[in-house]
Design a protein around this motif. Sequence first.
Motif, short mmCIF file in Angstrom:
data_model
loop_
_atom_site.label_atom_id
_atom_site.label_comp_id
_atom_site.label_asym_id
_atom_site.label_seq_id
_atom_site.Cartn_x
_atom_site.Cartn_y
_atom_site.Cartn_z
N TYR A 1 0.84 -1.19 0.00
CA TYR A 1 0.00 0.00 0.00
C TYR A 1 0.88 1.25 0.00
CZ TYR A 1 -3.77 3.13 1.43
OH TYR A 1 -4.67 4.14 1.49
N GLY A 2 1.89 1.24 0.86
CA GLY A 2 2.82 2.38 0.88
C GLY A 2 3.53 2.53 -0.45
N GLU A 3 3.89 1.39 -1.04
CA GLU A 3 4.68 1.48 -2.26
C GLU A 3 3.88 2.03 -3.44
OE1 GLU A 3 8.20 -1.74 -1.93
OE2 GLU A 3 6.21 -2.22 -1.23
N ILE A 4 2.61 1.66 -3.53
CA ILE A 4 1.86 2.24 -4.66
C ILE A 4 1.66 3.73 -4.43
CG2 ILE A 4 0.72 0.11 -5.40
CD1 ILE A 4 -1.79 1.04 -3.98
N ILE A 5 1.60 4.13 -3.16
CA ILE A 5 1.49 5.57 -2.91
C ILE A 5 2.77 6.28 -3.36
CG2 ILE A 5 1.30 7.31 -1.11
CD1 ILE A 5 -0.56 5.41 0.38
N LEU A 25 -9.45 -7.16 -4.85
CA LEU A 25 -9.74 -5.73 -4.95
C LEU A 25 -8.49 -4.91 -4.64
CD1 LEU A 25 -13.24 -5.45 -3.30
CD2 LEU A 25 -12.64 -5.13 -5.69
N PHE A 26 -7.74 -5.38 -3.66
CA PHE A 26 -6.51 -4.67 -3.31
C PHE A 26 -5.55 -4.68 -4.49
CE2 PHE A 26 -2.24 -4.51 -1.45
CZ PHE A 26 -2.36 -3.38 -0.67
N ASP A 27 -5.44 -5.85 -5.12
CA ASP A 27 -4.55 -5.97 -6.27
C ASP A 27 -5.04 -5.09 -7.41
OD1 ASP A 27 -2.18 -7.01 -6.95
OD2 ASP A 27 -2.94 -8.91 -7.75
N LEU A 28 -6.37 -4.95 -7.53
CA LEU A 28 -6.91 -4.07 -8.55
C LEU A 28 -6.46 -2.62 -8.28
CD1 LEU A 28 -8.76 -4.01 -11.02
CD2 LEU A 28 -10.67 -3.51 -9.51
N GLY A 29 -6.45 -2.27 -7.02
CA GLY A 29 -5.96 -0.93 -6.66
C GLY A 29 -4.50 -0.78 -7.06
N LEU A 62 -8.98 2.69 -3.75
CA LEU A 62 -9.55 1.35 -3.76
C LEU A 62 -8.77 0.43 -2.81
CD1 LEU A 62 -11.65 -0.49 -5.06
CD2 LEU A 62 -9.97 -1.05 -6.80
N ALA A 63 -7.43 0.50 -2.93
CA ALA A 63 -6.62 -0.35 -2.05
C ALA A 63 -6.87 0.02 -0.60
CB ALA A 63 -5.15 -0.20 -2.40
N GLY A 64 -6.95 1.32 -0.32
CA GLY A 64 -7.15 1.78 1.05
C GLY A 64 -8.50 1.35 1.58
N THR A 74 -10.32 -1.12 0.57
CA THR A 74 -10.33 -2.57 0.77
C THR A 74 -9.74 -2.91 2.12
OG1 THR A 74 -9.87 -2.73 -1.58
CG2 THR A 74 -9.73 -4.74 -0.31
N GLY A 75 -8.63 -2.23 2.42
CA GLY A 75 -8.00 -2.48 3.72
C GLY A 75 -8.91 -2.05 4.84
N ALA A 76 -9.54 -0.89 4.68
CA ALA A 76 -10.37 -0.35 5.76
C ALA A 76 -11.61 -1.19 5.97
CB ALA A 76 -10.75 1.09 5.45
N ALA A 77 -12.07 -1.88 4.89
CA ALA A 77 -13.28 -2.70 5.02
C ALA A 77 -13.12 -3.75 6.11
CB ALA A 77 -13.61 -3.36 3.69
N ALA A 78 -11.86 -4.15 6.33
CA ALA A 78 -11.63 -5.16 7.38
C ALA A 78 -12.08 -4.66 8.74
CB ALA A 78 -10.16 -5.54 7.41
N TRP A 79 -12.11 -3.34 8.90
CA TRP A 79 -12.54 -2.78 10.20
C TRP A 79 -13.99 -3.15 10.49
CZ3 TRP A 79 -10.07 2.57 8.88
CH2 TRP A 79 -8.68 2.50 9.15
N LEU A 80 -14.78 -3.27 9.40
CA LEU A 80 -16.19 -3.59 9.60
C LEU A 80 -16.33 -4.94 10.28
CD1 LEU A 80 -17.69 -2.41 6.21
CD2 LEU A 80 -17.66 -1.21 8.39
#
Lengths: 118, 954
Positions: free
Chosen positions: B748-752, B903-907, B865-867, B869-875
């Motif tokens: 995630y950091g690297e794509i940023i 979805l993360f990979d799509l991001g 999208l990547a973010g 997807t990651g945040a969805a885990a909080w739900l």
Amino acid sequence: MEFIVASSVGALTAAGIYLILRLRAFASILGLALLSYAVNVFLFASGRLAVDMPPILSKYGNGGYTDPLPQALVLTAIVISFGMTAVLVMVALGAYLESDDDRIDMDGDDMVGEGDAT
Amino acid sequence: MTVDDNSLIIIALLPFLGALVPGVMIRAGRNACAAFTAVPTALALVMLLTKAPGVFAGQVYVAEVDWLPQLGLSAAFFLDGLGFLFASMILGVGLLITLYARFYLSGEDPMGQFYTYLLLFQGAMLGIVLSDNILLLLIFWELTSLSSFLLIGYWKHLPEGRQGARMALAVTGAGGLAMIGGMLILGNIVGSYNLTDILAAGDLIKASDWYLPALILILLGAFTKSAQFPFHFWLPHAMAAPTPVSAYLHSATMVKAGVFLMARMWPALAGTDAWFYIVATIGLITMVTGALIALFKDDLKALLAYSTVSHLGLLTMLLGFGTPMAAVVAVFHIINHLTFKAALFMTAGIVDHEAHTRDIKRLGGLRTLMPITFVIGTLAALSMAGIPLLNGFLSKEMMLEEAAHTTWAGSHLALPVLATVGALLSVAYSFRFVAHVFLGPVREDYPHKPHDPPFGLWAAPALLVGLVVLIGLLPHVVEPLVKTAAGAVTGGELPYFHLKIWHGFTPALFMSVIATVGGLILLMLHVPLDRIWASAPRPEAKVIFDRLIAALVNLSRRISDATHDGAMSRYLAIFVVATTALGYIAWRGAAMPAETRALLPIPPLVFVIWILLMAATASVVLMHRERFRALVVLGVIGLTISVGFVYLSAPDLALTQISVETVTIMLLLLALHYMPKSSPIESSATRRIRDGAIALAAGGGVGALAYAFMLRDTSTISQYHLDNSYEGGGGTNVVNVILVDFRGYDTYGEIIVLGIAGLIIFAIMEALLNGPASRKLRRTDYSADRSRDRHPLMVVIATRVMMPVALMVGAYIFLRGHNQPGGGFVAGLVVSIALLMQYMASGFAWTQDRQRIEYHSLIGWGVVLAGLTGAAAWLYASPFLTSLYGYIEVAPIEKFGIGTAFLFDLGVFLAVLGAVMLMLYSLSRIARYAGETVNTEPMDYDPSDPVQAAEKES
């Protein structure tokens, strides 16, 4: 095989360092590109070498897998080093277009003189 | 007896929370702002006072929250007698200052800012006096330096204010650094950073070899903060601050922090010869010097500033004596000094506010014009002089009594005589404050006709003077407070004493009489003495300080000029040589473990490829001046490396390397178009040999290192990834699962980062094309480089056919990525190559007109999208980037896994595609500026177009 990889890393590093010590931006970019090859292979090699053991889980393989972790790290490193090379290329191009010169060392005139920083 | 009480934490935090309020409340008006500033302070004070009965009964309240237990840092607070005394002073005077500042500050001063700074400072001070952990104490200590910087420099338009603030920060900040060292040593000796433990381990500390360094370092912190000689000079310069700040910082708080620290550390550090000779001597020198300078200052606030320096010296000296009775006197004088000095500063502020000057030479005769101020100022000044029936008298008598009993280096006279001289000078400047400001004839030439201020301005000093008189007449009312606080200082039994006015005919009384009479005489002789003082040469601290700072700046500039001379190749050479040397030293220093791995065999084909790689590497070096050729050879190296990855079981790396290689070479080719095509020979042969030697040494070292570790095994965490990839991550391609799942945060950091790189390139290009570079591009003629058939038929057709195929390959690589080599990174690169081919074939502008999606937003969508997807885990109440997965089967396609990782990979895919395209888009935009024409047709020559064909024929 280990010798092949190690000598390649050494040769790429030496060539890369020689080129980044040149005085022109383009040579430095070439040198950095060589250095990033060297570093990527070096990191990859830290997972030790293996032939025919890709880290793809399979029921039919011989059961051995090479170390996947350095591969994952190197994969992103390759992409990031591309990004950094691109930025450097753009900086070099900008510097050349602005100053008509692609030398990387500052001349005496470009240096900040005494008392300028106050 | 200790009691747990978490309300201590609330008390300590209240000012910080309150600091948010004034900035908001200022919109509701100045009164509301002041009132709401007072609320948190008042609340904290009330909470504190509810603890008073317990504290007087000898209880110690404690509260502790772990912060960084690994470092021994915890948010631990405790409240004992000393902490209670200081906390109530800080909060009580804070309230008075809030009131006073409301009327003192003018309409143009940003009042919200002032109150915010004030509360921040108050919180930091409160933190110091309540901390039960010396690391926490250090944090608050530094916070007082920072927040006092803001307060002292509050009037940003005044150069004196800015310089004074900077000086205060430099001096107290440097002292703070020294103190950090001292506290760490102390913590090391005791084995705990807990203050209570340290105070209990006094004997252990004093017996330690590290006692003296720790003592000196800690005292440096205390002396700089409390403006002890020779660090006293910052305090008068801090007087450029608004008077409420001076009254607060220099009576009750900032400068008392050093005194507080010495009192706090008293059980741990005091009582040795080193302590006595350092602390008492410095205190004595400061007391006499400060008083002497104060006598000749014409600025009211400067006079008070030096008198403060002098009184701080007195307190330091008393603590330096190291006897319990001297500690009692010090505590008593802290209270007394607070009351009269805060009142005096406020009086000076009122005079300045009303008469528009605080120059003593321009004042006089204010007695009849400002009767209320006169009474307040006079009572406070007489207390400072030590006149009976006022509180200053009591503690000064007790101080003289202590001095009379103390021998210094075998001399029975040195201390009493010098202490009497200090008191005498103190009497003189106090009388001068009254005589030269209020007494004398009324003048005609005040800058502004003075009169008494409104009630709001004199209320605070009047209250303080009330205390001065009360304590002076009925000293036993503060006796419990003094006893409790002094008991906390000494940490043991106190000598029997009573605070009373009449002690009989003691030596102190005679010293007092001498001081008072001598002071009066000195004041009468002030005019001739002042003339002598003015003509006498003396060192000016500010000049010395400025010179010192200038010398430091000069030195660091010399060092940086010498090492940072703008020659990039030199830095790199130094860096490489140093790194190689360090590596060599490390290798020499440690024994190598035995080899544990057998060498893999070298098949003939691999050997051939190795020869190719070596030759290509050598060629790049040899022909780097001919840039195009060097680039082509660089491509060869990249491809060789990807072949190597294939052979060495790294299919993902091979795919990535080959696609990155393509994109990199395209980018370099595009850039090279606008740069010189060759490099001249500039460096001498010697230099080339030198660089060659450096390069060979470094390359040899790296190669040897790689060879060495490849022959040895090491423990890794990789087995975990192999074991859990399928069960936990739902994929068989472990590399991809690591990227999108195990180490998804990294990715995630690297794509940023990649997205930012794309945006940087875009921004540089924007700046270039709006600057002189665009003129240069227009002037330069690039037509010679251009092919006559720029968009050849063959290429256009081939890329059109390739486009859907390439996209298909991209989609395929993307979808299989979780289980087979591939994934978002590679797919993004493949698709961008497909698009780039269109740009190359038909020209930039033609293609750009036909693309509908902005590359910036692609990057943005990818990261979002990547973010998400990651945040969805909080739900699901899981940590960020926890993945969920399942499998779906659509009729003709093989069953494939789909999950959040998808979805993360799509991001990742979108971000990589966007970044790569944005980079090349930016580069090719230069073309338009360089006079590239925009073609309207996809290819230059289209045989299917009869008109064009006919033209071509003719």
